[in-house]
Design a protein around this motif. Structure first.
Motif, PDB file in Angstrom:
ATOM      1  N   LEU A   1       8.174 -12.679  -8.334  1.00 27.31           N
ATOM      2  CA  LEU A   1       7.511 -11.587  -7.512  1.00 27.31           C
ATOM      3  C   LEU A   1       5.895 -12.219  -7.035  1.00 27.31           C
ATOM      4  O   LEU A   1       5.598 -13.209  -7.561  1.00 27.31           O
ATOM      5  CB  LEU A   1       7.177 -10.499  -8.237  1.00 27.31           C
ATOM      6  CG  LEU A   1       8.172  -9.650  -8.716  1.00 27.31           C
ATOM      7  CD1 LEU A   1       7.900  -8.438  -9.549  1.00 27.31           C
ATOM      8  CD2 LEU A   1       8.710  -8.990  -7.201  1.00 27.31           C
ATOM      9  N   LEU A   2       5.605 -11.734  -5.705  1.00 30.57           N
ATOM     10  CA  LEU A   2       4.355 -12.349  -5.159  1.00 30.57           C
ATOM     11  C   LEU A   2       3.425 -11.638  -5.806  1.00 30.57           C
ATOM     12  O   LEU A   2       3.541 -10.358  -6.048  1.00 30.57           O
ATOM     13  CB  LEU A   2       4.498 -12.437  -3.763  1.00 30.57           C
ATOM     14  CG  LEU A   2       5.483 -13.314  -2.932  1.00 30.57           C
ATOM     15  CD1 LEU A   2       5.495 -12.994  -1.513  1.00 30.57           C
ATOM     16  CD2 LEU A   2       5.376 -14.570  -3.402  1.00 30.57           C
ATOM     17  N   GLY A   3       2.016 -12.133  -5.899  1.00 31.47           N
ATOM     18  CA  GLY A   3       0.971 -11.538  -6.200  1.00 31.47           C
ATOM     19  C   GLY A   3       0.199 -10.772  -5.217  1.00 31.47           C
ATOM     20  O   GLY A   3       0.843 -10.759  -4.009  1.00 31.47           O
ATOM     21  N   THR A   4      -0.743 -10.111  -5.282  1.00 28.24           N
ATOM     22  CA  THR A   4      -1.431  -9.143  -4.352  1.00 28.24           C
ATOM     23  C   THR A   4      -1.842  -9.915  -3.051  1.00 28.24           C
ATOM     24  O   THR A   4      -2.266  -9.379  -2.155  1.00 28.24           O
ATOM     25  CB  THR A   4      -2.630  -8.385  -4.809  1.00 28.24           C
ATOM     26  OG1 THR A   4      -3.631  -9.391  -5.613  1.00 28.24           O
ATOM     27  CG2 THR A   4      -2.136  -7.244  -6.105  1.00 28.24           C
ATOM     28  N   ASP A   5      -2.111 -11.340  -3.234  1.00 31.70           N
ATOM     29  CA  ASP A   5      -2.654 -12.234  -2.212  1.00 31.70           C
ATOM     30  C   ASP A   5      -1.606 -13.001  -1.570  1.00 31.70           C
ATOM     31  O   ASP A   5      -1.781 -13.812  -0.571  1.00 31.70           O
ATOM     32  CB  ASP A   5      -3.703 -13.248  -2.865  1.00 31.70           C
ATOM     33  CG  ASP A   5      -2.883 -14.052  -4.061  1.00 31.70           C
ATOM     34  OD1 ASP A   5      -1.694 -14.059  -4.323  1.00 31.70           O
ATOM     35  OD2 ASP A   5      -3.417 -15.105  -4.311  1.00 31.70           O
ATOM     36  N   GLY A   6      -0.118 -12.535  -1.792  1.00 28.77           N
ATOM     37  CA  GLY A   6       0.936 -13.168  -1.173  1.00 28.77           C
ATOM     38  C   GLY A   6       1.394 -14.489  -1.921  1.00 28.77           C
ATOM     39  O   GLY A   6       2.420 -15.078  -1.480  1.00 28.77           O
TER      40      GLY A   6
END
Length: 354
Positions: free
Chosen positions: A215-220
């Motif tokens: 899963l990607l984090g909030t920054d991509g």
């Protein structure tokens, strides 16, 4: 053997559906774990934690290592190592890992496990360690001026973690597959060098990938504790909403599920779908042209709803620190006995009993 007192009343996880494990053996032994470098996040949950609980529910013999030795190179973490170990244990128990059915232990409490590192290091080359892509990634994000021997030999130490209990299955994310291949190599080379054909001492463990290994984090970028882009399982509802409000998307208002072409948007869609137990394509279609703001609202509601019971269990467990210590004592005792037995077999195989 240490006897556990009863867990707090709120700790009553519902058994999930069984995991898919390809094996003809009547039971499997599973080794998994984490470094105590901070609270676990949603990437951990959907990457490995969910599989651990499913395997436990199926009756697997689950070993969970809190790899405290592997964070000694990180001064920021090592300064409060007991606190980080406790936080990690709280996350494990809150998601449903049951210490009556699983063995939760720490590296530093199992001397026999760590002794296996020496013979195992003789089975791999410096070049093989240097080429390991996961080691390269850890080094690049370690913020250290130089690389310690402990960090460099991390894959072999992980092999000792897995092989001391002769694990058959290791739940991992996609990025951990190179480490597992090192373990398989160590097992194969030890068996070839020190055991008779057809009578291996160590199994070559198989990987068990989740439905959402990354899963990607909030920054991509990849969701990671060290990058500050993760939604912690222990985060409250307001913090979760704030983090997701700042998540990266793109300029296309129409929401679609296209992991290759639109990775940031698709990761948010997938996160909502996982929390709602729905198909991500259907979730994206329902949002349609409502845009990124609607997507973020849906994800926030889905995540907070999904995490609510986990957060409640965690808060209840945190009130009884004596119970947490008892869990570790019992797990360390069992893991220590297993490690001593394996080390004894290794000494016999290597003809090093004097």
């Amino acid at each position: 053997m240490t006897t556990l007192t009863a867990a707090p009343a709120a700790f009553a996880a519902t058994a999930p559906a069984p995991a898919t494990v390809s094996t003809t053996r009547p039971a499997v032994r599973v080794l998994t774990g984490d470094r105590p470098t901070g609270r676990l996040h949603l990437g951990h949950y959907f990457g490995t934690l969910d599989n651990r609980v499913r395997l436990q529910a199926r009756g697997a013999d689950l070993f969970v290592v809190i790899a405290d030795y592997q964070v000694l190179t990180d001064r920021d973490v090592a300064d409060d190592l007991p606190g980080h170990v406790e936080e990690l244990l709280l996350d494990y128990l809150a998601v449903g890992i049951d210490p009556e059915r699983a063995t939760i232990f720490t590296h530093s409490a199992i001397p026999a496990l760590n002794q296996l590192l020496l013979p195992f290091l003789s089975l791999v080359s410096v070049g093989e360690l240097r080429r390991n892509p996961t080691v390269k990634d850890e080094i690049s994000h370690s913020r250290q001026a130089s690389v310690s021997g402990l960090m460099f030999t991390y894959p072999v130490h992980q092999a000792a973690d897995i092989l001391f209990c002769k694990a058959d299955v290791v739940p991992v994310g996609q990025d951990q597959l190179p480490h597992l291949e090192v373990t398989r190599t160590v097992a194969r080379r030890f068996n070839n060098r020190y055991t008779e054909p057809g009578s291996p001492l160590f199994p070559e463990p198989e990987a068990l990938l989740s439905a959402a290994p990354l899963l990607l984090g909030t920054d991509g970028a990849k969701m990671s504790k060290s990058r500050g882009n993760a939604i912690a399982l222990a985060a409250d509802a307001d913090e979760t909403a704030r983090l997701l409000a700042g998540a990266r998307t793109d300029i296309d208002r129409n929401i679609t599920y296209d992991p290759q072409g639109r990775p940031e948007v698709s990761s948010l869609v997938l996160l909502a779908a996982l929390c709602l137990d729905r198909d991500p394509v259907e979730v994206a279609h329902e949002i349609g042209s409502a845009g990124a703001a609607a997507l973020k609202r849906l994800v926030t509601e889905a995540v907070n709803g999904f995490l609510a019971p986990i957060r409640a269990r965690r808060a209840e467990l945190a009130r009884d620190r004596g119970y947490l210590r008892a869990v570790l004592r019992a797990g360390n005792e069992r893991a220590g006995a297993v490690a001593e037995a394996t080390l004894d077999e290794v000494r016999t195989a290597m003809n090093s009993r004097y």
